[in-house]
Design a protein around this motif. Structure first.
Motif, PDB file in Angstrom:
ATOM      1  N   ASP A 128       0.838  -1.204   0.000  1.00  0.00           N
ATOM      2  CA  ASP A 128       0.000   0.000   0.000  1.00  0.00           C
ATOM      3  C   ASP A 128       0.873   1.254   0.000  1.00  0.00           C
ATOM      4  OD1 ASP A 128       1.094  -0.426   2.421  1.00  0.00           O
ATOM      5  OD2 ASP A 128      -0.749  -0.329   3.583  1.00  0.00           O
ATOM      6  N   GLY A 129       0.241   2.414   0.046  1.00  0.00           N
ATOM      7  CA  GLY A 129       0.968   3.673   0.072  1.00  0.00           C
ATOM      8  C   GLY A 129       1.049   4.313  -1.291  1.00  0.00           C
ATOM      9  N   ALA A 130       1.175   5.637  -1.271  1.00  0.00           N
ATOM     10  CA  ALA A 130       1.257   6.390  -2.523  1.00  0.00           C
ATOM     11  C   ALA A 130       2.674   6.320  -3.088  1.00  0.00           C
ATOM     12  CB  ALA A 130       0.864   7.845  -2.277  1.00  0.00           C
ATOM     13  N   PRO A 131       2.804   6.288  -4.401  1.00  0.00           N
ATOM     14  CA  PRO A 131       4.144   6.279  -5.006  1.00  0.00           C
ATOM     15  C   PRO A 131       4.914   7.550  -4.656  1.00  0.00           C
ATOM     16  CG  PRO A 131       2.468   5.688  -6.610  1.00  0.00           C
ATOM     17  CD  PRO A 131       1.739   6.193  -5.412  1.00  0.00           C
ATOM     18  N   GLN A 132       6.195   7.393  -4.413  1.00  0.00           N
ATOM     19  CA  GLN A 132       7.065   8.523  -4.123  1.00  0.00           C
ATOM     20  C   GLN A 132       8.363   8.376  -4.907  1.00  0.00           C
ATOM     21  OE1 GLN A 132       7.670   9.025   0.075  1.00  0.00           O
ATOM     22  NE2 GLN A 132       5.486   9.253   0.528  1.00  0.00           N
ATOM     23  N   ARG A 133       9.020   9.490  -5.106  1.00  0.00           N
ATOM     24  CA  ARG A 133      10.302   9.480  -5.830  1.00  0.00           C
ATOM     25  C   ARG A 133      11.373   8.856  -4.939  1.00  0.00           C
ATOM     26  NH1 ARG A 133      14.901  12.759  -6.718  1.00  0.00           N
ATOM     27  NH2 ARG A 133      15.512  12.921  -8.943  1.00  0.00           N
ATOM     28  N   VAL A 134      12.100   7.896  -5.481  1.00  0.00           N
ATOM     29  CA  VAL A 134      13.175   7.217  -4.754  1.00  0.00           C
ATOM     30  C   VAL A 134      14.458   7.362  -5.566  1.00  0.00           C
ATOM     31  CG1 VAL A 134      14.019   5.031  -3.837  1.00  0.00           C
ATOM     32  CG2 VAL A 134      11.570   5.559  -3.754  1.00  0.00           C
ATOM     33  N   GLU A 135      15.463   7.976  -4.980  1.00  0.00           N
ATOM     34  CA  GLU A 135      16.757   8.119  -5.645  1.00  0.00           C
ATOM     35  C   GLU A 135      17.766   7.202  -4.975  1.00  0.00           C
ATOM     36  OE1 GLU A 135      20.193  11.517  -6.570  1.00  0.00           O
ATOM     37  OE2 GLU A 135      18.091  12.115  -6.332  1.00  0.00           O
ATOM     38  N   LEU A 136      18.306   6.292  -5.748  1.00  0.00           N
ATOM     39  CA  LEU A 136      19.260   5.328  -5.221  1.00  0.00           C
ATOM     40  C   LEU A 136      20.683   5.742  -5.599  1.00  0.00           C
ATOM     41  CD1 LEU A 136      17.472   1.982  -6.213  1.00  0.00           C
ATOM     42  CD2 LEU A 136      17.311   3.239  -4.053  1.00  0.00           C
ATOM     43  N   GLN A 137      21.516   5.898  -4.599  1.00  0.00           N
ATOM     44  CA  GLN A 137      22.933   6.101  -4.850  1.00  0.00           C
ATOM     45  C   GLN A 137      23.569   4.733  -5.141  1.00  0.00           C
ATOM     46  OE1 GLN A 137      24.288   9.151  -5.081  1.00  0.00           O
ATOM     47  NE2 GLN A 137      22.231   9.963  -4.643  1.00  0.00           N
ATOM     48  N   PRO A 138      24.750   4.698  -5.759  1.00  0.00           N
ATOM     49  CA  PRO A 138      25.393   3.409  -6.032  1.00  0.00           C
ATOM     50  C   PRO A 138      25.470   2.541  -4.772  1.00  0.00           C
ATOM     51  CG  PRO A 138      26.572   5.156  -7.161  1.00  0.00           C
ATOM     52  CD  PRO A 138      25.530   5.826  -6.322  1.00  0.00           C
ATOM     53  N   GLY A 139      25.012   1.311  -4.887  1.00  0.00           N
ATOM     54  CA  GLY A 139      25.012   0.381  -3.770  1.00  0.00           C
ATOM     55  C   GLY A 139      23.713   0.346  -2.991  1.00  0.00           C
ATOM     56  N   GLN A 140      22.842   1.350  -3.172  1.00  0.00           N
ATOM     57  CA  GLN A 140      21.568   1.368  -2.452  1.00  0.00           C
ATOM     58  C   GLN A 140      20.511   0.567  -3.194  1.00  0.00           C
ATOM     59  OE1 GLN A 140      20.775   5.611  -1.891  1.00  0.00           O
ATOM     60  NE2 GLN A 140      21.776   5.579   0.100  1.00  0.00           N
ATOM     61  N   ALA A 141      19.428   0.221  -2.461  1.00  0.00           N
ATOM     62  CA  ALA A 141      18.401  -0.657  -3.027  1.00  0.00           C
ATOM     63  C   ALA A 141      17.010  -0.121  -2.735  1.00  0.00           C
ATOM     64  CB  ALA A 141      18.542  -2.074  -2.464  1.00  0.00           C
ATOM     65  N   ALA A 142      16.085  -0.514  -3.593  1.00  0.00           N
ATOM     66  CA  ALA A 142      14.663  -0.239  -3.399  1.00  0.00           C
ATOM     67  C   ALA A 142      13.919  -1.562  -3.486  1.00  0.00           C
ATOM     68  CB  ALA A 142      14.139   0.736  -4.458  1.00  0.00           C
ATOM     69  N   THR A 143      12.695  -1.585  -2.951  1.00  0.00           N
ATOM     70  CA  THR A 143      11.935  -2.827  -2.919  1.00  0.00           C
ATOM     71  C   THR A 143      10.522  -2.602  -3.444  1.00  0.00           C
ATOM     72  OG1 THR A 143      11.193  -4.626  -1.473  1.00  0.00           O
ATOM     73  CG2 THR A 143      11.171  -2.429  -0.545  1.00  0.00           C
ATOM     74  N   VAL A 144       9.956  -3.651  -4.014  1.00  0.00           N
ATOM     75  CA  VAL A 144       8.568  -3.624  -4.447  1.00  0.00           C
ATOM     76  C   VAL A 144       7.894  -4.863  -3.858  1.00  0.00           C
ATOM     77  CG1 VAL A 144       9.100  -4.794  -6.642  1.00  0.00           C
ATOM     78  CG2 VAL A 144       6.988  -3.487  -6.416  1.00  0.00           C
ATOM     79  N   ALA A 145       6.724  -4.684  -3.267  1.00  0.00           N
ATOM     80  CA  ALA A 145       5.996  -5.791  -2.630  1.00  0.00           C
ATOM     81  C   ALA A 145       5.122  -6.510  -3.649  1.00  0.00           C
ATOM     82  CB  ALA A 145       5.157  -5.263  -1.474  1.00  0.00           C
ATOM     83  N   LEU A 146       5.051  -7.830  -3.514  1.00  0.00           N
ATOM     84  CA  LEU A 146       4.183  -8.662  -4.336  1.00  0.00           C
ATOM     85  C   LEU A 146       3.180  -9.359  -3.424  1.00  0.00           C
ATOM     86  CD1 LEU A 146       6.874 -10.447  -6.561  1.00  0.00           C
ATOM     87  CD2 LEU A 146       5.817  -8.208  -6.929  1.00  0.00           C
ATOM     88  N   VAL A 147       1.900  -9.355  -3.814  1.00  0.00           N
ATOM     89  CA  VAL A 147       0.842  -9.963  -3.011  1.00  0.00           C
ATOM     90  C   VAL A 147      -0.052 -10.794  -3.915  1.00  0.00           C
ATOM     91  CG1 VAL A 147      -1.035  -9.542  -1.371  1.00  0.00           C
ATOM     92  CG2 VAL A 147       0.880  -7.935  -1.493  1.00  0.00           C
ATOM     93  N   TRP A 148      -0.360 -12.019  -3.485  1.00  0.00           N
ATOM     94  CA  TRP A 148      -1.267 -12.870  -4.254  1.00  0.00           C
ATOM     95  C   TRP A 148      -1.846 -13.949  -3.344  1.00  0.00           C
ATOM     96  CZ3 TRP A 148       3.947 -13.407  -4.113  1.00  0.00           C
ATOM     97  CH2 TRP A 148       4.472 -14.680  -3.889  1.00  0.00           C
ATOM     98  N   ARG A 149      -2.816 -14.643  -3.866  1.00  0.00           N
ATOM     99  CA  ARG A 149      -3.401 -15.766  -3.137  1.00  0.00           C
ATOM    100  C   ARG A 149      -3.161 -17.062  -3.913  1.00  0.00           C
ATOM    101  NH1 ARG A 149      -6.293 -14.963   1.327  1.00  0.00           N
ATOM    102  NH2 ARG A 149      -7.123 -12.865   1.761  1.00  0.00           N
ATOM    103  N   ASN A 150      -2.840 -18.097  -3.166  1.00  0.00           N
ATOM    104  CA  ASN A 150      -2.680 -19.420  -3.764  1.00  0.00           C
ATOM    105  C   ASN A 150      -3.988 -20.181  -3.561  1.00  0.00           C
ATOM    106  OD1 ASN A 150      -1.767 -21.889  -4.741  1.00  0.00           O
ATOM    107  ND2 ASN A 150      -0.819 -22.457  -2.803  1.00  0.00           N
ATOM    108  N   LEU A 151      -4.880 -20.016  -4.515  1.00  0.00           N
ATOM    109  CA  LEU A 151      -6.198 -20.649  -4.437  1.00  0.00           C
ATOM    110  C   LEU A 151      -6.511 -21.366  -5.744  1.00  0.00           C
ATOM    111  CD1 LEU A 151      -8.361 -17.832  -2.770  1.00  0.00           C
ATOM    112  CD2 LEU A 151      -7.407 -19.863  -1.672  1.00  0.00           C
ATOM    113  N   VAL A 152      -7.136 -22.510  -5.615  1.00  0.00           N
ATOM    114  CA  VAL A 152      -7.633 -23.245  -6.776  1.00  0.00           C
ATOM    115  C   VAL A 152      -9.142 -23.359  -6.612  1.00  0.00           C
ATOM    116  CG1 VAL A 152      -7.564 -25.398  -8.069  1.00  0.00           C
ATOM    117  CG2 VAL A 152      -5.467 -24.510  -7.037  1.00  0.00           C
TER     118      VAL A 152
END
Length: 202
Positions: A128-152
């Motif tokens: 969740d949350g609103a998108p924001q500008r992320v500036e990564l310096q060399p060696g820094q990291a950003a993350t993106v969350a993945l959400v799903w359901r395992n249903l048949v």
């Protein structure tokens, strides 16, 4: 045996020559070659230099992906993918990445990607949350969350599994791929929620 006979012949020949000539003695044999310096220590041989481990090459786009932590409870799956700036210049992200899922044969998996997790769960997931500008310096990291359901829910529809994520981090950037250690096991829900890019804080 050949050497022994040759030496004996030489000695015999020398004796005969001594009898014929008289008092003449044969010249002394030349000394065998030896070390130029008496008692010289053998030259030490240096061990081969250790080879430095090869470092992972940085892709053309200046970033690479790595798999983050995951959680699974009651069929709800939450995972994250991290993007690391392995280049030499700052790397700016804003908004959501474009994500595709591929199976083990690198065939695209049919899935609908939605922004946020509202269409999948009402609980907090990190997507969740609103998108924001992320500036990564060399060696820094950003993350993106993945959400799903395992249903048949329909036995006639094959369950889908994604084993590779194909990510376009920002508009116009080269795609980056990552083989997953744990699959995105969608069942037959066909829906994946993703969050906006967020800086990794240590």
């Amino acid at each position: 045996m050949v050497v022994t006979r040759w030496v004996a012949g030489v000695v015999g020949g020398a004796l005969v020559a001594g009898v014929v000539v008289g008092c003449d003695t044969p010249p002394a044999p030349e000394p065998a070659p030896g070390p130029t310096r008496v008692g010289a220590a053998p030259r030490a041989v240096s061990p081969p230099a250790a080879t430095a481990p090869a470092q992972e090459a940085c892709p053309e786009g200046g970033v690479h992906l790595r798999e983050g932590a995951g959680d699974a409870a009651m069929g709800l799956r939450v995972a994250d993918i991290q993007l690391v700036n392995c280049g030499t210049q700052p790397y700016v992200l804003e908004g959501y990445p474009e994500i595709r899922l591929l199976d083990k044969k690198r065939t695209p998996v049919e899935v609908t990607v939605v922004h946020g997790a509202d269409a999948i769960t009402s609980g907090p997931t990190g997507a969740d949350g609103a998108p924001q500008r992320v500036e990564l310096q060399p060696g820094q990291a950003a993350t993106v969350a993945l959400v799903w359901r395992n249903l048949v829910t329909d036995a006639t529809v094959p369950a889908a599994e994604g084993w590779v994520v194909d990510v376009t981090p920002r508009a116009g950037a080269p795609r980056v791929m990552l083989e997953l250690g744990h699959s995105v096991d969608l069942g037959n829900t066909g829906k994946l929620g993703i969050g906006p890019w967020k800086a990794v804080t240590r």
